[in-house]
Design a protein around this motif. Structure first.
Motif, PDB file in Angstrom:
ATOM      1  N   ASP A   1      35.760   6.684  56.777  1.00  0.00           N
ATOM      2  CA  ASP A   1      34.461   6.506  56.744  1.00  0.00           C
ATOM      3  C   ASP A   1      33.923   6.685  58.182  1.00  0.00           C
ATOM      4  OD1 ASP A   1      34.351   5.539  54.163  1.00  0.00           O
ATOM      5  OD2 ASP A   1      35.038   3.733  54.668  1.00  0.00           O
ATOM      6  N   GLN A   2      34.650   6.692  59.353  1.00  0.00           N
ATOM      7  CA  GLN A   2      34.189   7.194  60.658  1.00  0.00           C
ATOM      8  C   GLN A   2      34.058   8.370  60.976  1.00  0.00           C
ATOM      9  OE1 GLN A   2      37.214   5.376  63.217  1.00  0.00           O
ATOM     10  NE2 GLN A   2      36.495   3.097  63.044  1.00  0.00           N
ATOM     11  N   SER A   3      34.241   9.438  59.885  1.00  0.00           N
ATOM     12  CA  SER A   3      34.096  10.796  59.750  1.00  0.00           C
ATOM     13  C   SER A   3      35.261  11.550  60.483  1.00  0.00           C
ATOM     14  CB  SER A   3      32.924  11.288  60.631  1.00  0.00           C
ATOM     15  OG  SER A   3      32.993  11.331  62.053  1.00  0.00           O
ATOM     16  N   LEU A   4      35.578  12.605  59.848  1.00  0.00           N
ATOM     17  CA  LEU A   4      36.973  13.206  60.038  1.00  0.00           C
ATOM     18  C   LEU A   4      36.657  14.755  60.741  1.00  0.00           C
ATOM     19  CD1 LEU A   4      39.013  12.464  57.013  1.00  0.00           C
ATOM     20  CD2 LEU A   4      39.152  11.291  59.223  1.00  0.00           C
ATOM     21  N   SER A   5      37.436  15.221  61.640  1.00  0.00           N
ATOM     22  CA  SER A   5      37.279  16.555  62.008  1.00  0.00           C
ATOM     23  C   SER A   5      37.728  17.384  60.960  1.00  0.00           C
ATOM     24  CB  SER A   5      38.229  16.760  63.129  1.00  0.00           C
ATOM     25  OG  SER A   5      39.625  16.645  62.951  1.00  0.00           O
TER      26      SER A   5
ATOM     27  N   ILE B   1      41.658  18.574  56.322  1.00  0.00           N
ATOM     28  CA  ILE B   1      42.348  19.551  55.738  1.00  0.00           C
ATOM     29  C   ILE B   1      43.761  18.923  55.651  1.00  0.00           C
ATOM     30  CG2 ILE B   1      43.746  21.609  56.163  1.00  0.00           C
ATOM     31  CD1 ILE B   1      41.237  22.709  57.235  1.00  0.00           C
ATOM     32  N   THR B   2      44.221  18.295  56.873  1.00  0.00           N
ATOM     33  CA  THR B   2      45.557  17.491  56.827  1.00  0.00           C
ATOM     34  C   THR B   2      45.663  16.558  55.458  1.00  0.00           C
ATOM     35  OG1 THR B   2      45.932  17.995  58.992  1.00  0.00           O
ATOM     36  CG2 THR B   2      47.250  16.222  58.163  1.00  0.00           C
ATOM     37  N   MET B   3      44.732  15.645  55.689  1.00  0.00           N
ATOM     38  CA  MET B   3      44.606  14.693  54.564  1.00  0.00           C
ATOM     39  C   MET B   3      44.467  15.205  53.227  1.00  0.00           C
ATOM     40  SD  MET B   3      42.380  11.214  55.938  1.00  0.00           S
ATOM     41  CE  MET B   3      42.965  10.136  57.286  1.00  0.00           C
TER      42      MET B   3
END
Length: 284
Positions: free
Chosen positions: A46-50, A55-57
Motif C-alpha cells: 500500500d506504501q508503493s513498491l519499487s 518483481i520479487t514479490m
C-alpha cells in the motif's frame, strides 16, 4: 565467490533486522508471527513498491497473469512466511534466494535483491584490485624514470664525476624502493574477522583456512565490537529500566554479550536480558 557473498548477504540482512525491529513503529518486527509478516507485506504494498521489490514479490507469491499482487498476498498461506521468520530470528538458516530477498524487503535492507548486492560486491572487489594495481605502477614508474635519468647523466662526464653521481642515483633508487615497500606493507590485507574466545579479531582473508569449516567471515562493523562478558564483572544489567546486556542459552549455560546481534558461533539472535533469566541462571 558467490556462495561467500550470499552468506554475507544473509548475515547483513539479519543485522539489519536487529536494527529495524527497534525502529519499527508497527511493532510487528519485534517478535513477528507468520501472519504479521503477511500483513507487513500488505502495508508495504500500500506504501508503493519499487520495480525490483514488485518483481520479487510476484515471484514469491506466484502471481498469476490476471491476478493482482495484493490479492495474491491476501490469499497466500501464512505457512509460507514461517521459514522467513525463522531466518530473521536466526532460528534456522536458508539458501532459498526468494525467501532471503523477501526478508530483505521486510527489514528494508539495501542493496536488494541479491543480484544487486552481488553486483555491488563485485564492483568493490574490482575497485580494490584497480587501486592495488595503481599503487604498484606508481611505485615502479619513478624508479624506472630515475634509472633512465642516471643513464643520460653519466654520458660524457669524467670518470670521478660519473662515480659520484652514480652513487647518488643509487641512493635515490634505494630510498624510493624502501618507500614503495612501505606502501605495499601498509595496504589493508585484513578484510575478514573471526571469533576468538570472547571477541572478534580482524584477520587476513587471502590465506587458506587451516580448518575444514572456515571460521572467518567478512568484516561487519556492527558485529566487530561484540564481546562475550564474564558475569562476575557485570555490575548492572539495566539502565533506566532498559537492558544493556544480551544473552544466549547454550545448553544449561547462559552466555552474556555487550550488544544485540547474532551469536558468533550459532548465528542465533541474541536476546535482551530479563529479571527471570538473571534470577534463574545468574544469581548464586
Amino acid at each position: 565467490m558467490s556462495k561467500i557473498i550470499f552468506d554475507d548477504y544473509k548475515r547483513t540482512i539479519r543485522t539489519q533486522y536487529e536494527k529495524k525491529k527497534m525502529e519499527d513503529i508497527t511493532g510487528i518486527l519485534m517478535n513477528p508471527s507468520p501472519a504479521q509478516l503477511r500483513n507487513l507485506c500488505l502495508i508495504l504494498f500500500d506504501q508503493s513498491l519499487s520495480n525490483n521489490d514488485e518483481i520479487t514479490m510476484k515471484n514469491f507469491f506466484s502471481v498469476k497473469e490476471k491476478e493482482g499482487l495484493r490479492k495474491a498476498i491476501e490469499k497466500c498461506e501464512i505457512s509460507r512466511f514461517r521459514p522467513i521468520r525463522s531466518f530473521l530470528l536466526g532460528e534456522k538458516n536458508s539458501d532459498d534466494i526468494g525467501r532471503i530477498d523477501m526478508g530483505a524487503i521486510l527489514v528494508d535492507f539495501n542493496p536488494r535483491p541479491f543480484s544487486n548486492f552481488l553486483a555491488n560486491k563485485k564492483k568493490e572487489i574490482k575497485i580494490k584490485e584497480d587501486s592495488l594495481q595503481d599503487i604498484k605502477c606508481k611505485k615502479e614508474d619513478p624508479v624506472l624514470s630515475l634509472v633512465s635519468e642516471v643513464g643520460n647523466e653519466i654520458k660524457g662526464l669524467p670518470e670521478k664525476s660519473i662515480l659520484n653521481r652514480y652513487k647518488k642515483a643509487l641512493t635515490k633508487v634505494a630510498l624510493l624502493c624502501s618507500v614503495g615497500i612501505g606502501v605495499v606493507t601498509l595496504l589493508p590485507k585484513k578484510e575478514c574477522m573471526q571469533w576468538n574466545t570472547n571477541h572478534y579479531e580482524v584477520v587476513d582473508c587471502s590465506t587458506e583456512s587451516s580448518s575444514f569449516l572456515d571460521p572467518r567471515i567478512p568484516i561487519n562493523k556492527d558485529r566487530l565490537d561484540l564481546k562475550k562478558l564474564d558475569p562476575q564483572t557485570i555490575k548492572t544489567y539495566f539502565e533506566n529500566g532498559n537492558p544493556i546486556i544480551w544473552y544466549a542459552k547454550n545448553g544449561d549455560e547462559i552466555e552474556l554479550f555487550n550488544q544485540p546481534g547474532l551469536h558468533p558461533t550459532t548465528d542465533k539472535t541474541l536476546k535482551p536480558i530479563t529479571p527471570y533469566i538473571i534470577n534463574k541462571y545468574l544469581r548464586e
